[in-house]
Motif scaffolding. Structure first.
Motif, PDB file in Angstrom:
ATOM      1  N   THR A 182       2.616 -23.432  -6.709  1.00  0.00           N
ATOM      2  CA  THR A 182       2.274 -24.562  -7.559  1.00  0.00           C
ATOM      3  C   THR A 182       3.140 -24.594  -8.807  1.00  0.00           C
ATOM      4  OG1 THR A 182       0.015 -24.430  -6.749  1.00  0.00           O
ATOM      5  CG2 THR A 182       0.370 -25.665  -8.765  1.00  0.00           C
ATOM      6  N   LYS A 183       3.506 -23.407  -9.306  1.00  0.00           N
ATOM      7  CA  LYS A 183       4.316 -23.387 -10.523  1.00  0.00           C
ATOM      8  C   LYS A 183       5.691 -24.003 -10.275  1.00  0.00           C
ATOM      9  CE  LYS A 183       1.940 -19.346 -12.385  1.00  0.00           C
ATOM     10  NZ  LYS A 183       2.064 -17.929 -12.818  1.00  0.00           N
ATOM     11  N   THR A 184       6.174 -23.925  -9.037  1.00  0.00           N
ATOM     12  CA  THR A 184       7.472 -24.506  -8.711  1.00  0.00           C
ATOM     13  C   THR A 184       7.339 -25.937  -8.205  1.00  0.00           C
ATOM     14  OG1 THR A 184       7.341 -23.594  -6.467  1.00  0.00           O
ATOM     15  CG2 THR A 184       8.392 -22.230  -8.157  1.00  0.00           C
ATOM     16  N   ARG A 185       6.133 -26.456  -8.108  1.00  0.00           N
ATOM     17  CA  ARG A 185       5.909 -27.804  -7.611  1.00  0.00           C
ATOM     18  C   ARG A 185       6.292 -28.826  -8.674  1.00  0.00           C
ATOM     19  NH1 ARG A 185       0.042 -28.758  -7.375  1.00  0.00           N
ATOM     20  NH2 ARG A 185      -0.174 -30.925  -7.940  1.00  0.00           N
ATOM     21  N   LYS A 186       6.939 -29.873  -8.252  1.00  0.00           N
ATOM     22  CA  LYS A 186       7.375 -30.926  -9.157  1.00  0.00           C
ATOM     23  C   LYS A 186       6.584 -32.186  -8.898  1.00  0.00           C
ATOM     24  CE  LYS A 186      12.121 -29.189  -9.664  1.00  0.00           C
ATOM     25  NZ  LYS A 186      13.565 -29.506  -9.521  1.00  0.00           N
ATOM     26  N   ILE A 187       6.004 -32.731  -9.938  1.00  0.00           N
ATOM     27  CA  ILE A 187       5.239 -33.973  -9.860  1.00  0.00           C
ATOM     28  C   ILE A 187       5.978 -35.019 -10.677  1.00  0.00           C
ATOM     29  CG2 ILE A 187       3.043 -35.100 -10.355  1.00  0.00           C
ATOM     30  CD1 ILE A 187       1.696 -32.398 -10.059  1.00  0.00           C
ATOM     31  N   SER A 188       6.315 -36.117 -10.036  1.00  0.00           N
ATOM     32  CA  SER A 188       7.077 -37.158 -10.713  1.00  0.00           C
ATOM     33  C   SER A 188       6.216 -37.841 -11.761  1.00  0.00           C
ATOM     34  CB  SER A 188       7.574 -38.190  -9.693  1.00  0.00           C
ATOM     35  OG  SER A 188       8.241 -39.255 -10.351  1.00  0.00           O
ATOM     36  N   VAL A 460      -0.601 -31.202 -15.054  1.00  0.00           N
ATOM     37  CA  VAL A 460       0.402 -32.133 -15.546  1.00  0.00           C
ATOM     38  C   VAL A 460      -0.313 -33.264 -16.276  1.00  0.00           C
ATOM     39  CG1 VAL A 460       0.444 -33.592 -13.483  1.00  0.00           C
ATOM     40  CG2 VAL A 460       2.489 -33.429 -14.915  1.00  0.00           C
ATOM     41  N   GLU A 461       0.370 -33.851 -17.231  1.00  0.00           N
ATOM     42  CA  GLU A 461      -0.134 -35.015 -17.956  1.00  0.00           C
ATOM     43  C   GLU A 461       0.973 -36.057 -18.031  1.00  0.00           C
ATOM     44  OE1 GLU A 461      -2.141 -36.305 -22.251  1.00  0.00           O
ATOM     45  OE2 GLU A 461      -1.306 -34.290 -21.960  1.00  0.00           O
ATOM     46  N   ILE A 462       0.635 -37.275 -17.648  1.00  0.00           N
ATOM     47  CA  ILE A 462       1.582 -38.392 -17.720  1.00  0.00           C
ATOM     48  C   ILE A 462       1.061 -39.347 -18.795  1.00  0.00           C
ATOM     49  CG2 ILE A 462       2.761 -40.225 -16.451  1.00  0.00           C
ATOM     50  CD1 ILE A 462       2.172 -38.697 -13.877  1.00  0.00           C
ATOM     51  N   ARG A 463       1.606 -39.248 -19.972  1.00  0.00           N
ATOM     52  CA  ARG A 463       1.163 -40.095 -21.080  1.00  0.00           C
ATOM     53  C   ARG A 463       1.801 -41.471 -20.983  1.00  0.00           C
ATOM     54  NH1 ARG A 463      -1.159 -37.925 -26.535  1.00  0.00           N
ATOM     55  NH2 ARG A 463      -2.209 -36.059 -25.780  1.00  0.00           N
ATOM     56  N   ASP A 464       1.081 -42.461 -21.508  1.00  0.00           N
ATOM     57  CA  ASP A 464       1.539 -43.850 -21.500  1.00  0.00           C
ATOM     58  C   ASP A 464       1.925 -44.270 -20.085  1.00  0.00           C
ATOM     59  OD1 ASP A 464       1.235 -44.123 -24.294  1.00  0.00           O
ATOM     60  OD2 ASP A 464       3.159 -43.130 -24.620  1.00  0.00           O
ATOM     61  N   ARG A 495       2.712 -40.684  -6.634  1.00  0.00           N
ATOM     62  CA  ARG A 495       2.616 -39.640  -5.601  1.00  0.00           C
ATOM     63  C   ARG A 495       2.381 -38.304  -6.325  1.00  0.00           C
ATOM     64  NH1 ARG A 495       3.598 -39.733  -0.345  1.00  0.00           N
ATOM     65  NH2 ARG A 495       4.548 -41.808  -0.568  1.00  0.00           N
ATOM     66  N   VAL A 496       1.159 -37.876  -6.350  1.00  0.00           N
ATOM     67  CA  VAL A 496       0.786 -36.693  -7.131  1.00  0.00           C
ATOM     68  C   VAL A 496       0.472 -35.480  -6.261  1.00  0.00           C
ATOM     69  CG1 VAL A 496      -0.049 -38.043  -9.079  1.00  0.00           C
ATOM     70  CG2 VAL A 496      -1.603 -37.532  -7.203  1.00  0.00           C
ATOM     71  N   TRP A 497       0.167 -35.691  -4.985  1.00  0.00           N
ATOM     72  CA  TRP A 497      -0.139 -34.578  -4.095  1.00  0.00           C
ATOM     73  C   TRP A 497       0.666 -34.707  -2.809  1.00  0.00           C
ATOM     74  CZ3 TRP A 497      -5.169 -36.600  -6.004  1.00  0.00           C
ATOM     75  CH2 TRP A 497      -5.630 -35.866  -7.097  1.00  0.00           C
TER      76      TRP A 497
END
Length: 524
Positions: A182-188, A460-464, A495-497
Motif C-alpha cells: 500500500t505504501k507504494t500504491r499510487k492514487i491519482s 490520501v486526501e484530495i483537496r479542492d 479511480r481510487v481502488w
C-alpha cells in the motif's frame, strides 16, 4: 604419686596465606599426615590436635557435611596417646572433645563450601570449557530462537513476510492499507472523467446520485432524472417531476431494473429503466422525500417530517411499515445487504438502527422502535454506510458542527472508532476490495479522503476536488471508481481502488464493469 599425663595443648595451627584456597591446595591439605611427636634432643613435643581418631564416641554428633575426598591420616603413637588420655580423663576432657569436634566440623563445612564456590574455581578451566562448548559465559545456554532483525533494516526479510502473509490470513481477508504494497500504491489526484451536470440542486439534505449493478448511473438535475450508461456513454432522460417541484432522491433496485425517485412534494415514483416508463406513484408523505433505499421488493423512504415508510411495490396498498424515531428530517437511509438491519440518520443529529423485519402496519404490536439509537453526533447525519466485508460495521458522518466519523458495532451497539475531519462529512463509501473507506467533505476543504481501517489513518486526501462542496458520491459496481457530485454542476469520476485480478474465463464476463472511459462529456 603416680604420674598423670597432661592433656595435650589444643593449639590449632592457622594458615598464614592471604590468598583464597584453591582446589589444588584443598587436595594437599587432605593428604597431610601427622608424624610421631618429637622434641629437641629426641623427646616428644605437643601435637597440634590429638583428638583426630578413627573411632568417634557415640555421644559426639555427626558432622553435617560429608566430604567425598580422603581424610587426614594419624600416626599410631598419637592414636595411642589420645586413647590413654581419653580413658584417664574422660570426665575432664569430655567437654573439650565436643568443643574441638564441633570446631573441626565447622572447618570441614567451610572447606566444602569453598570448594563448591565457582569463583574459586580455575579461571583457565572455565575459559576452556566455554571455548569448547561455544557458549559465552554471559549468555543463556538454552533459547528458542534468535531475535529477528528489524524489517526496516532487512528489505529481503520484509519482502518475504509480505509474500507469506496470505498464508496466515483469515479466509477472504482483505489487504490492509498499512502493508508495504500500500505504501507504494499510487492514487491519482485527478479525475478520470468529468461530466457536465447543469441544474443540479445544491442541497446538503438531498441524495441525487445512484450507480446500479448494471453499470448505469442515475442523476437528478432539478426537475428531471437522467441515466448514463457507462459502457456505451449513452444518456437518456428518464422522467420529469410534476410542475413546480423537483426530484429530491434517486436509488436503483438491487437488480438494477427499477429506479425509485423521490419528489419534493412527498411522492415516491417507480420507473422501469429498460422501457423508460413510470410504473406507479406512491403517495402519503407530507413533505419532501430526501432519501431512498431498497431491500428486494421493499422501497424505504425518509421524509422531512422524521418518518420512514416501507413501500411494497408489488401490492396496491404499498405502505407496509412505518418507523418513527427521528424528530428532524431523515436525510440518510441505507439497508444492509442481507436486509436484516436498516440504518437512518436525521437532521436531529441522531443515528438509528432498525430491525429489518417488517410487521403489519395496522397491528398493535407493530415493530417501530429502533434497536439502537446513537446521539454522539452534534450535527445532521446524512452519511451512513454499511461495511461490505464485515456486515456488523456501520459508519456515520456528521455535518458542519460535528465533522466526525463514527464506526459502530451494530451487534453490540458499541462505538468502535471515531475520526475527526476538517469539514462536514457528506457521504461515506466502503471499499469492497480493501480495508478502507472514502469520505467526501464540504466547506472549507471540498475534499475526498481515504482512510485505513481499523487504524483510521489517512491514506490520501484530495483537496479542492470540486469548486464547491462535495455533496454526493456513489460507487461503481466493480468497486474501483467513485463518482462525486457537487454544487459546481460537475460529476467527477475518481479511480481510487484497484479491482483484484480474475481468471481469464471471467474477464470476458466482467468486461466493461465500472468502465468510465466514455467520450460523453455532458449529461444533457
Amino acid at each position: 604419686m603416680a604420674f598423670q599425663p597432661k592433656t595435650p595443648s589444643r593449639h590449632r595451627s592457622r594458615s598464614e596465606a592471604k590468598t583464597p584456597l584453591t582446589p589444588s591446595l584443598l587436595t594437599g591439605l587432605n593428604a597431610i599426615s601427622f608424624a610421631s611427636p618429637t622434641k629437641a634432643g629426641g623427646k616428644g613435643s605437643d601435637l597440634t590436635n590429638p583428638f583426630f581418631t578413627n573411632n568417634v564416641n557415640a555421644s559426639r554428633s555427626s558432622s553435617p557435611v560429608k566430604r567425598a575426598s580422603g581424610s587426614i591420616n594419624v600416626s599410631d603413637s598419637l592414636q595411642k596417646q589420645a586413647n590413654t588420655a581419653d580413658a584417664a580423663n574422660r570426665d575432664e576432657a569430655g567437654s573439650e572433645e565436643v568443643e574441638v569436634a564441633t570446631n573441626m566440623d565447622d572447618v570441614a563445612a567451610n572447606l566444602d563450601m569453598m570448594s563448591l564456590n565457582t569463583q574459586s574455581s580455575s579461571p583457565g578451566h572455565t575459559a576452556r570449557l566455554a571455548a569448547a562448548t561455544g557458549v559465552p559465559l554471559n549468555r543463556r545456554i538454552l533459547s528458542y530462537h534468535e531475535a529477528p532483525p528489524p524489517s526496516a533494516s532487512d528489505s529481503m526479510l520484509s519482502q518475504q513476510r509480505e509474500l507469506v502473509r496470505p498464508l496466515y490470513g483469515r479466509p477472504g481477508a482483505l489487504p490492509t492499507s498499512t502493508s508495504t504494497s500500500t505504501k507504494t500504491r499510487k492514487i491519482s489526484t485527478q479525475p478520470e472523467r468529468v461530466l457536465d451536470a447543469p441544474g443540479i440542486v445544491d442541497d446538503f439534505y438531498l441524495n441525487l446520485l445512484s450507480w446500479s449493478c448494471q453499470n448505469v448511473l442515475a442523476v437528478a438535475l432539478a426537475e428531471s432524472s437522467y441515466v448514463w450508461k457507462a459502457d456505451t456513454g449513452e444518456v437518456t432522460q428518464l422522467g420529469e417531476a410534476p410542475e413546480g417541484t423537483y426530484i429530491s432522491a434517486v436509488d436503483f433496485a438491487n437488480d438494477g431494473n427499477f429506479l425509485g425517485v423521490g419528489v419534493g412534494t412527498g411522492e415516491v415514483e417507480l420507473w422501469d429503466v429498460e422501457t423508460q416508463k413510470k410504473l406507479r406513484t406512491m403517495t402519503g408523505h407530507s413533505s419532501q422525500v430526501a432519501c431512498l433505499s431498497w431491500n428486494q421488493h421493499v422501497l424505504s423512504s425518509g421524509c422531512g417530517d422524521g418518518s420512514i415508510w416501507h413501500h411494497d411495490v408489488r401490492v396496491a396498498k404499498h405502505k407496509v411499515g412505518e418507523l418513527l424515531g427521528h424528530q428532524g428530517e431523515v436525510c440518510g437511509l441505507k439497508w444492509r445487504s442481507d436486509g436484516e438491519l436498516l440504518a437512518s440518520g436525521g437532521n436531529d443529529n441522531v443515528v438509528n438502527v432498525w430491525d429489518g423485519r417488517i410487521g403489519d402496519v395496522g397491528a398493535a404490536g407493530s415493530r417501530g422502535a429502533a434497536r439502537w439509537t446513537k446521539r454522539n453526533h452534534t450535527a445532521a447525519v446524512k452519511a451512513v454506510a454499511w461495511c461490505p466485508w464485515q456486515p456488523s460495521l456501520l459508519a456515520s458522518g456528521g455535518g458542519t458542527n460535528d465533522a466526525t466519523v463514527h464506526i459502530w458495532n451494530t451487534t453490540t451497539g458499541a462505538r468502535l472508532h471515531s475520526l475527526t475531519t476538517p469539514s462536514q462529512v457528506t457521504s461515506i463509501q466502503w471499499s469492497p476490495h480493501r480495508k478502507e473507506f472514502l469520505t467526501t467533505h464540504g466547506f472549507p476543504t471540498n475534499a475526498l479522503m481515504i482512510h485505513a481501517y481499523p487504524s483510521m489513518e489517512r491514506v490520501v486526501e484530495i483537496r479542492d476536488a470540486h469548486d464547491s462542496r462535495v455533496l454526493w458520491s456513489t460507487l461503481s459496481p466493480a468497486g474501483d471508481v467513485v463518482c462525486t457530485g457537487a454544487g459546481d454542476e460537475n460529476l467527477k469520476f475518481w479511480r481510487v481502488w484497484e479491482v483484484p485480478k480474475v481468471k481469464k474465463g471471467k474477464e470476458v464476463k466482467e468486461a466493461g464493469r465500472g468502465s468510465t472511459s466514455s467520450n460523453i462529456l455532458s449529461i444533457r
